[in-house]
Design a protein around this motif. Structure first.
Motif, mmCIF file in Angstrom:
data_model
loop_
_atom_site.group_PDB
_atom_site.id
_atom_site.type_symbol
_atom_site.label_atom_id
_atom_site.label_comp_id
_atom_site.label_asym_id
_atom_site.label_seq_id
_atom_site.Cartn_x
_atom_site.Cartn_y
_atom_site.Cartn_z
ATOM 1 N N GLN A 111 -41.473 -3.168 12.257
ATOM 2 C CA GLN A 111 -40.141 -3.772 12.294
ATOM 3 C C GLN A 111 -40.060 -4.942 13.271
ATOM 4 O O GLN A 111 -39.873 -4.744 14.464
ATOM 5 C CB GLN A 111 -39.104 -2.709 12.680
ATOM 6 N N THR A 113 -37.994 -7.795 15.105
ATOM 7 C CA THR A 113 -36.582 -7.776 15.482
ATOM 8 C C THR A 113 -36.236 -8.998 16.336
ATOM 9 O O THR A 113 -37.021 -9.401 17.199
ATOM 10 C CB THR A 113 -36.247 -6.499 16.287
ATOM 11 N N LEU A 126 -30.972 -8.917 14.317
ATOM 12 C CA LEU A 126 -31.486 -8.985 12.944
ATOM 13 C C LEU A 126 -32.845 -8.297 12.912
ATOM 14 O O LEU A 126 -33.742 -8.637 13.690
ATOM 15 C CB LEU A 126 -31.617 -10.437 12.495
ATOM 16 N N TRP A 128 -36.016 -6.676 10.298
ATOM 17 C CA TRP A 128 -36.653 -6.553 8.981
ATOM 18 C C TRP A 128 -37.670 -5.423 9.096
ATOM 19 O O TRP A 128 -38.663 -5.540 9.813
ATOM 20 C CB TRP A 128 -37.320 -7.859 8.580
ATOM 21 N N GLN A 129 -37.417 -4.339 8.402
ATOM 22 C CA GLN A 129 -38.289 -3.164 8.474
ATOM 23 C C GLN A 129 -39.052 -2.998 7.168
ATOM 24 O O GLN A 129 -38.461 -2.985 6.084
ATOM 25 C CB GLN A 129 -37.461 -1.903 8.758
ATOM 26 N N HIS A 164 -38.535 -2.303 1.655
ATOM 27 C CA HIS A 164 -38.099 -3.307 2.622
ATOM 28 C C HIS A 164 -36.632 -3.085 2.965
ATOM 29 O O HIS A 164 -35.819 -2.795 2.085
ATOM 30 C CB HIS A 164 -38.271 -4.714 2.047
ATOM 31 N N GLN A 165 -36.320 -3.220 4.243
ATOM 32 C CA GLN A 165 -34.928 -3.090 4.678
ATOM 33 C C GLN A 165 -34.593 -4.210 5.656
ATOM 34 O O GLN A 165 -35.329 -4.455 6.616
ATOM 35 C CB GLN A 165 -34.696 -1.734 5.354
ATOM 36 N N VAL A 166 -33.494 -4.891 5.398
ATOM 37 C CA VAL A 166 -32.986 -5.927 6.301
ATOM 38 C C VAL A 166 -31.648 -5.449 6.850
ATOM 39 O O VAL A 166 -30.779 -5.006 6.084
ATOM 40 C CB VAL A 166 -32.828 -7.276 5.583
ATOM 41 N N GLY A 185 -26.707 -3.442 6.151
ATOM 42 C CA GLY A 185 -28.016 -3.840 5.643
ATOM 43 C C GLY A 185 -28.263 -3.317 4.246
ATOM 44 O O GLY A 185 -27.410 -2.649 3.651
#
Length: 216
Positions: A111, A113, A126, A128-129, A164-166, A185
Motif C-alpha cells: 500500500q 500512501t 490517498l 492505493w492498496q 485493487h483498492q483506492v 474508496g
C-alpha cells in the motif's frame, strides 16, 4: 469484504493511534505504532453482518516505512497480510433458486500512501492498496426447487485474485487527541485464476481516531 486502507498520521518514534469506524463495509478497529522515526507497525480487524445469512470477519497486520520530506507531506509504503472468512447466502428459494457461498482466504498486500497536512487541524490522505487474495476455501452451493430440484456445488479452493483498492481519507482534529475521520474508496478485481469472488465495490465509513503518545 475489504478493509478500509489504514492511513495513520505518525510523527516521531513512539507515536501511536487507535481508530474505530463504521460504514458500508461493516465495523472496523485499526491501529498503528511508530517503532522508530521511520518504521511503523499496523493492525486492523473487520466485522460485517447483514441479517443472519451474510457475515464476514477478517484481521490484518502490516509493517511500513514513512517519512516527512516536508512539513506538510508524509510519504509511506506499507506491506502486510490478512486472513478472513465469510458467508453470503440467500434465505429461501428466491426465484426458485437458493445460493450459499462460503470462503476463507489469505490476503498479502502492499500500500503506497500519501498524506497532505496543510494545517495542524486537517489532513487529506490517498492510499492505493494492491491485494493478492488466495482462497483457501471458496465453496458455492446452488439449490433449485422447481421444476426439478437439484443441487450444484462449485469449489474454488486454490484460486487467487488480484484486487485493487483506492481510498481517500479526510481527518479533522477535534482536540489534541481526538480526530474525526471520513473515508471513501472503491475496490475492483484485476487478474485472477479461474472465477473467483468479486470484492464489495464501495467502501465508505465514519470514525474516530485517538492519538496515543508522540504524534505530529
Amino acid at each position: 469484504m475489504p478493509h478500509s486502507a489504514n492511513v495513520p498520521v505518525l510523527g516521531a518514534k513512539g507515536a501511536a493511534e487507535l481508530r474505530g469506524s463504521t460504514g458500508l463495509n461493516g465495523t472496523e478497529v485499526q491501529g498503528a505504532w511508530a517503532a522508530t522515526n521511520h518504521l511503523a507497525l499496523t493492525a486492523g480487524g473487520l466485522r460485517y453482518a447483514s441479517g443472519r445469512d451474510t457475515r464476514f470477519r477478517s484481521a490484518e497486520v502490516g509493517l511500513g516505512y514513512y517519512a516527512w520530506p516536508g512539513n506538510e507531506v508524509m510519504l509511506a509504503v506499507y506491506a502486510g497480510a490478512g486472513y478472513g472468512s465469510g458467508r453470503a447466502a440467500t434465505s429461501g428459494f428466491e426465484g426458485g433458486r437458493e445460493t450459499d457461498i462460503r470462503s476463507r482466504y489469505l490476503r498479502p498486500y502492499i500500500q503506497p500512501t500519501l498524506v497532505w497536512q496543510p494545517t495542524e487541524r486537517w489532513h487529506l490522505g490517498l492510499a492505493w492498496q494492491v491485494n493478492q487474495v488466495h482462497y483457501l476455501r471458496l465453496l458455492e452451493t446452488t439449490r433449485t426447487s422447481a421444476p426439478t430440484p437439484f443441487t450444484v456445488e462449485r469449489n474454488g479452493a486454490g484460486l487467487w485474485q488480484t484486487q485493487h483498492q483506492v481510498m481517500l481519507t479526510s481527518s479533522y482534529w477535534l482536540s489534541a487527541r481526538w480526530r474525526l475521520v471520513v473515508r471513501v474508496g472503491g475496490a475492483q478485481a484485476g487478474g485472477q485464476s479461474g472465477v473467483a469472488a468479486e470484492p464489495w465495490p464501495l467502501v465508505a465509513n465514519l470514525g474516530l481516531t485517538v492519538r496515543l503518545g508522540n504524534a505530529r
